[in-house]
Design a protein around this motif. Structure first.
Motif, PDB file in Angstrom:
ATOM      1  N   ALA A  97    -122.859  16.145  33.194  1.00 23.52           N
ATOM      2  CA  ALA A  97    -124.143  16.058  33.890  1.00 23.52           C
ATOM      3  C   ALA A  97    -125.317  16.122  32.915  1.00 23.52           C
ATOM      4  O   ALA A  97    -126.367  15.544  33.153  1.00 23.52           O
ATOM      5  CB  ALA A  97    -124.257  17.169  34.930  1.00 23.52           C
ATOM      6  N   SER A  98    -125.122  16.829  31.795  1.00 24.19           N
ATOM      7  CA  SER A  98    -126.166  16.950  30.786  1.00 24.19           C
ATOM      8  C   SER A  98    -125.546  16.877  29.401  1.00 24.19           C
ATOM      9  O   SER A  98    -124.519  17.515  29.138  1.00 24.19           O
ATOM     10  CB  SER A  98    -126.918  18.270  30.936  1.00 24.19           C
ATOM     11  OG  SER A  98    -127.823  18.439  29.863  1.00 24.19           O
ATOM     12  N   THR A 116    -117.775   9.459  36.188  1.00 23.24           N
ATOM     13  CA  THR A 116    -119.160   9.452  35.714  1.00 23.24           C
ATOM     14  C   THR A 116    -119.948  10.572  36.393  1.00 23.24           C
ATOM     15  O   THR A 116    -119.975  10.664  37.609  1.00 23.24           O
ATOM     16  CB  THR A 116    -119.833   8.095  36.011  1.00 23.24           C
ATOM     17  OG1 THR A 116    -119.119   7.067  35.323  1.00 23.24           O
ATOM     18  CG2 THR A 116    -121.290   8.099  35.583  1.00 23.24           C
ATOM     19  N   LYS A 117    -120.578  11.432  35.572  1.00 21.12           N
ATOM     20  CA  LYS A 117    -121.377  12.538  36.102  1.00 21.12           C
ATOM     21  C   LYS A 117    -122.868  12.358  35.826  1.00 21.12           C
ATOM     22  O   LYS A 117    -123.697  13.022  36.437  1.00 21.12           O
ATOM     23  CB  LYS A 117    -120.885  13.856  35.523  1.00 21.12           C
ATOM     24  CG  LYS A 117    -119.479  14.173  36.023  1.00 21.12           C
ATOM     25  CD  LYS A 117    -119.063  15.578  35.695  1.00 21.12           C
ATOM     26  CE  LYS A 117    -117.720  15.837  36.346  1.00 21.12           C
ATOM     27  NZ  LYS A 117    -116.822  16.580  35.552  1.00 21.12           N
ATOM     28  N   SER A 118    -123.198  11.472  34.888  1.00 17.80           N
ATOM     29  CA  SER A 118    -124.602  11.157  34.619  1.00 17.80           C
ATOM     30  C   SER A 118    -124.677   9.817  33.905  1.00 17.80           C
ATOM     31  O   SER A 118    -123.659   9.272  33.464  1.00 17.80           O
ATOM     32  CB  SER A 118    -125.277  12.245  33.771  1.00 17.80           C
ATOM     33  OG  SER A 118    -124.807  12.214  32.440  1.00 17.80           O
ATOM     34  N   PHE A 119    -125.912   9.318  33.800  1.00 15.92           N
ATOM     35  CA  PHE A 119    -126.166   8.068  33.102  1.00 15.92           C
ATOM     36  C   PHE A 119    -127.226   8.285  32.028  1.00 15.92           C
ATOM     37  O   PHE A 119    -128.040   9.198  32.118  1.00 15.92           O
ATOM     38  CB  PHE A 119    -126.681   6.992  34.068  1.00 15.92           C
ATOM     39  CG  PHE A 119    -125.698   6.594  35.125  1.00 15.92           C
ATOM     40  CD1 PHE A 119    -124.631   5.761  34.835  1.00 15.92           C
ATOM     41  CD2 PHE A 119    -125.841   7.065  36.421  1.00 15.92           C
ATOM     42  CE1 PHE A 119    -123.719   5.394  35.816  1.00 15.92           C
ATOM     43  CE2 PHE A 119    -124.947   6.709  37.412  1.00 15.92           C
ATOM     44  CZ  PHE A 119    -123.877   5.860  37.106  1.00 15.92           C
ATOM     45  N   GLY A 171    -133.869  13.106  35.402  1.00 20.61           N
ATOM     46  CA  GLY A 171    -133.459  12.888  34.018  1.00 20.61           C
ATOM     47  C   GLY A 171    -134.505  13.365  33.033  1.00 20.61           C
ATOM     48  O   GLY A 171    -135.465  14.046  33.392  1.00 20.61           O
ATOM     49  N   ASP A 222    -129.421  12.149  30.966  1.00 18.49           N
ATOM     50  CA  ASP A 222    -129.134  13.100  32.047  1.00 18.49           C
ATOM     51  C   ASP A 222    -129.603  12.605  33.414  1.00 18.49           C
ATOM     52  O   ASP A 222    -130.005  13.391  34.273  1.00 18.49           O
ATOM     53  CB  ASP A 222    -129.735  14.478  31.738  1.00 18.49           C
ATOM     54  CG  ASP A 222    -129.238  15.054  30.422  1.00 18.49           C
ATOM     55  OD1 ASP A 222    -128.187  14.605  29.926  1.00 18.49           O
ATOM     56  OD2 ASP A 222    -129.897  15.956  29.880  1.00 18.49           O
ATOM     57  N   ILE A 223    -129.550  11.297  33.618  1.00 22.56           N
ATOM     58  CA  ILE A 223    -129.900  10.718  34.913  1.00 22.56           C
ATOM     59  C   ILE A 223    -128.731  11.000  35.858  1.00 22.56           C
ATOM     60  O   ILE A 223    -127.588  10.655  35.545  1.00 22.56           O
ATOM     61  CB  ILE A 223    -130.164   9.202  34.783  1.00 22.56           C
ATOM     62  CG1 ILE A 223    -131.347   8.957  33.825  1.00 22.56           C
ATOM     63  CG2 ILE A 223    -130.403   8.569  36.152  1.00 22.56           C
ATOM     64  CD1 ILE A 223    -131.499   7.516  33.377  1.00 22.56           C
ATOM     65  N   PRO A 224    -128.969  11.647  36.993  1.00 19.26           N
ATOM     66  CA  PRO A 224    -127.866  12.008  37.893  1.00 19.26           C
ATOM     67  C   PRO A 224    -127.024  10.796  38.314  1.00 19.26           C
ATOM     68  O   PRO A 224    -127.536   9.681  38.438  1.00 19.26           O
ATOM     69  CB  PRO A 224    -128.585  12.611  39.107  1.00 19.26           C
ATOM     70  CG  PRO A 224    -129.908  13.071  38.578  1.00 19.26           C
ATOM     71  CD  PRO A 224    -130.273  12.086  37.501  1.00 19.26           C
ATOM     72  N   ASN A 225    -125.736  11.041  38.546  1.00 23.24           N
ATOM     73  CA  ASN A 225    -124.832   9.948  38.897  1.00 23.24           C
ATOM     74  C   ASN A 225    -125.120   9.342  40.265  1.00 23.24           C
ATOM     75  O   ASN A 225    -124.554   8.309  40.618  1.00 23.24           O
ATOM     76  CB  ASN A 225    -123.376  10.385  38.799  1.00 23.24           C
ATOM     77  CG  ASN A 225    -122.986  11.431  39.816  1.00 23.24           C
ATOM     78  OD1 ASN A 225    -123.816  11.942  40.564  1.00 23.24           O
ATOM     79  ND2 ASN A 225    -121.711  11.772  39.845  1.00 23.24           N
ATOM     80  N   THR A 226    -126.011   9.944  41.023  1.00 21.35           N
ATOM     81  CA  THR A 226    -126.404   9.382  42.322  1.00 21.35           C
ATOM     82  C   THR A 226    -127.481   8.300  42.177  1.00 21.35           C
ATOM     83  O   THR A 226    -127.751   7.566  43.116  1.00 21.35           O
ATOM     84  CB  THR A 226    -126.935  10.491  43.252  1.00 21.35           C
ATOM     85  OG1 THR A 226    -127.988  11.187  42.574  1.00 21.35           O
ATOM     86  CG2 THR A 226    -125.823  11.467  43.621  1.00 21.35           C
TER      87      THR A 226
END
Length: 174
Positions: A141-142, A61-64, A105, A86-90
Motif C-alpha cells: 500500500a505504501s 496489486t495494493k497500490s499504484f 497518494g 502510493d495511489i490506492p488500488n481502488t
C-alpha cells in the motif's frame, strides 16, 4: 503435440487481459498538446498532467505509482517529469491536472527540483523527445518513500517491486 497446443492456448488467454494504460489526452507515438508543456525553463505551456486510466492490474496489486520520464533528455540519465506514489488500488483513473494527494497518494521531487507534475520542455532545436507515462502495479500500500527521495532511488524501487507496469509513450518537440 497436444500439451504444446494447450500451452499456447493458455499463454494466449493469459494475455487476453493485459495490464493497459490509456488516455483521452495523449496517444501512443503522437505529439502532446501545449497543454502538457512545462511553464518555466523557457517553456510557456499549461503544465497540466494528462488524463490517464488503466485496467486489468495484476492480482495482488495494493497500490499504484505513476511516472513520466524523458529518456531523450541530454543529461546522460534521462529526466523525470512526474513521480506519483502510493495511489490506492481502488483508483484506476487520474483526471487531467490530477491532485494526487486528494486521491490518497503522494508525489516526490522531480528533476525540475519541484514536487508534482512538470510538463515537457525539451531544449529548443534538440529534436523530438519521447515521454514515457508508466503506471506501476505494486504489492504494498505504501513504498515508505518521501517527497525528497531521489528519482533514481524511486525508479530502482519501482523496478524491483512492480508486479507489472503499463506504458504509454508520447512525443514532444520544441
Amino acid at each position: 503435440m497436444r500439451t504444446f497446443t494447450l500451452f499456447i492456448i493458455s499463454m494466449l488467454s493469459l494475455n487476453a487481459h493485459a495490464f493497459t494504460l490509456n488516455s483521452k489526452d495523449i496517444q501512443e507515438g503522437h505529439p502532446m498538446a501545449k497543454t502538457f508543456e512545462y511553464s518555466s525553463w523557457g517553456c510557456d505551456g499549461g503544465n497540466q498532467s494528462p488524463q490517464l486510466m488503466w485496467q486489468d492490474a495484476p492480482k495482488g496489486t495494493k497500490s499504484f505509482a505513476i511516472t513520466a520520464f524523458d529518456p531523450d533528455a541530454p543529461t546522460g540519465s534521462g529526466f523525470w517529469h512526474w513521480i506519483a506514489l502510493d495511489i490506492p488500488n481502488t483508483v484506476t483513473e487520474l483526471p487531467r491536472g490530477a491532485n494526487v494527494k486528494s486521491l490518497g497518494g503522494m508525489e516526490t521531487r522531480i528533476d525540475y527540483g519541484t514536487v508534482g507534475f512538470g510538463g515537457a520542455c525539451p531544449p529548443k532545436g534538440d529534436g523530438m523527445h519521447r515521454y514515457q507515462f508508466t503506471v506501476w502495479a505494486l504489492p504494498v500500500a505504501s513504498l515508505g518513500l518521501n517527497a525528497d527521495t531521489p528519482s533514481a532511488v524511486v525508479g530502482f524501487t519501482l523496478n524491483k517491486m512492480a508486479l507489472g507496469k503499463a506504458r504509454l509513450t508520447t512525443t514532444y518537440t520544441k
